[in-house]
Design an enzyme around this catalytic site. Structure first.
Site, PDB file in Angstrom:
ATOM      1  N   ARG A  58       0.828  -1.211   0.000  1.00 42.77           N
ATOM      2  CA  ARG A  58       0.000   0.000   0.000  1.00 42.77           C
ATOM      3  C   ARG A  58       0.864   1.263   0.000  1.00 42.77           C
ATOM      4  NH1 ARG A  58      -4.065   2.074   4.696  1.00 42.77           N
ATOM      5  NH2 ARG A  58      -5.054   3.739   3.526  1.00 42.77           N
ATOM      6  N   HIS A  62       0.892   4.365  -2.785  1.00 41.68           N
ATOM      7  CA  HIS A  62       0.697   5.759  -2.384  1.00 41.68           C
ATOM      8  C   HIS A  62       1.914   6.616  -2.723  1.00 41.68           C
ATOM      9  CE1 HIS A  62      -3.041   5.715   0.307  1.00 41.68           C
ATOM     10  NE2 HIS A  62      -2.998   4.546  -0.303  1.00 41.68           N
ATOM     11  N   ASP A  63       3.083   6.006  -2.758  1.00 45.96           N
ATOM     12  CA  ASP A  63       4.272   6.751  -3.164  1.00 45.96           C
ATOM     13  C   ASP A  63       4.255   7.018  -4.664  1.00 45.96           C
ATOM     14  OD1 ASP A  63       6.887   7.924  -2.927  1.00 45.96           O
ATOM     15  OD2 ASP A  63       7.709   6.090  -3.788  1.00 45.96           O
ATOM     16  N   ASN A  90      -3.312   9.671   3.690  1.00 44.80           N
ATOM     17  CA  ASN A  90      -2.144   8.885   4.067  1.00 44.80           C
ATOM     18  C   ASN A  90      -1.988   8.669   5.572  1.00 44.80           C
ATOM     19  OD1 ASN A  90      -1.297   8.436   1.448  1.00 44.80           O
ATOM     20  ND2 ASN A  90       0.027  10.236   1.388  1.00 44.80           N
ATOM     21  N   HIS A 190      -5.672  -6.009  -3.309  1.00 44.63           N
ATOM     22  CA  HIS A 190      -6.595  -6.129  -2.175  1.00 44.63           C
ATOM     23  C   HIS A 190      -6.750  -7.574  -1.697  1.00 44.63           C
ATOM     24  CE1 HIS A 190      -8.765  -2.067  -3.036  1.00 44.63           C
ATOM     25  NE2 HIS A 190      -7.658  -1.921  -2.321  1.00 44.63           N
TER      26      HIS A 190
END
Length: 323
Positions: A58, A62-63, A90, A190
């Protein structure tokens, strides 16, 4: 796979002769123990904290979606700059993902100071952890430098939210050069990890006048979610596994769950029915090998998105602060 890496690099305009070229053996001479140190670090961390794989995966997403894969999400805020990690979206990033990168960086700095970027550490840790919990192995090119910008203001609207429509999510992916099929394959992440109750509460409580929950949910599953999340307003940390069947194993069970009404998020249900995505969710539910191949290729492509090389970045001394 090497040809795929070259093709993607060429397409993204990243093979600038004036810059250091990325390669799978980038640290072979400059840090010979790189691979061994990474393997030892992530193995020890995952054994101690089994949620590390999902947390790191995750963190990687996000990075890369903000500023590219440049470890900008790892930067801590200062009185003069609110960094990405403190953006609203975040704040729920699990600490295990940050911790495994810090541990690897500490060990690598002792072995070969100032050589290995935090961006490369995050990419390799993600790949190794995915493989460790049963997922596909894919080769990643190395030689990224760490970004020198990290701003919370750039996060909103550039990361998929569970409340977004499929069209909104697709626009975020297509803006970064990803196809519908690649988006569905990456959503298969997921299969491990968890989501906080607040992210799907609107679908299981007071959904409509005639139904407590969204009819897309299996009724017994919805009932179980209501019990598990009953205190979520007082305890926002309450969470549920994304894949209730095999939550700690990277497999295609996430896709098998969708037609049974066992998807956790609203976007899971929509992806299983939307004509643009349904064919791919059905394919990956039936064929794990097809999912693994597509996921690996999409992860290679994502790992090269917006990377910094040469003077466009730096090798941080510590991953949470610019030099």
């Amino acid at each position: 796979m090497a040809l795929l890496l070259f093709s993607v690099l060429f397409f993204l305009g990243l093979l600038n002769p004036s810059q250091s070229r990325l390669s799978t053996n980038y640290y072979q001479k400059s840090c010979p123990r790189f691979t061994q140190i990474m393997e030892d670090t992530i193995t020890n961390k995952q054994i101690t904290s089994p949620t590390t794989a999902a947390a790191t995966l995750r963190l990687f997403f996000h990075d890369c979606f903000i500023e590219g894969c440049d470890a900008s999400v790892l930067i801590s805020s200062t009185p003069f700059n609110k960094a990405e990690r403190d953006a609203d979206m975040n704040l729920s990033l699990p600490g295990d993902g940050f911790d495994v990168v810090v541990r690897a960086k500490t060990a690598l700095e002792l072995a070969c100071p100032g050589v290995v970027s935090c961006a490369d550490i995050l990419v390799v840790a993600t790949r190794d952890l995915v493989t460790m919990v049963g997922g596909p192995y894919y080769k990643v090119a190395l030689g990224r430098r760490d970004g020198i910008v990290s701003r919370a203001s750039r996060v909103e609207g550039n990361l998929p939210r569970p409340t977004m429509s499929i069209s909104q999510i697709l626009s975020i992916f297509t803006a970064r050069g990803f196809s519908v099929q690649e988006m569905v394959a990456l959503s298969g992440a997921h299969t491990i990890g968890f989501s906080h109750c607040k992210e799907f509460s609107s679908g299981i409580y007071n959904y409509s006048r005639i139904s407590q929950s969204d009819p897309s949910y299996n009724p017994r599953f919805a009932e179980g979610l209501r019990k598990a999340c009953s205190d979520y307003q007082k305890n926002p940390t309450l969470s549920v596994f994304n894949d209730i069947m095999t939550p700690n194993k990277f497999d295609n069970m996430y896709f098998q769950n969708l037609p049974k009404g066992l998807g956790l998020l609203a976007t899971d249900h929509t992806m299983a029915t939307d004509p643009r995505t349904r064919q791919f969710t059905e394919l990956y539910a039936k064929n794990q090998s097809a999912f693994f191949e597509a996921f690996g290729q999409a992860m290679v492509k994502l790992s090269l998105y917006g990377i910094k090389t040469g003077r466009r970045g730096e090798i941080r001394r510590r991953c949470d602060a610019f030099n």
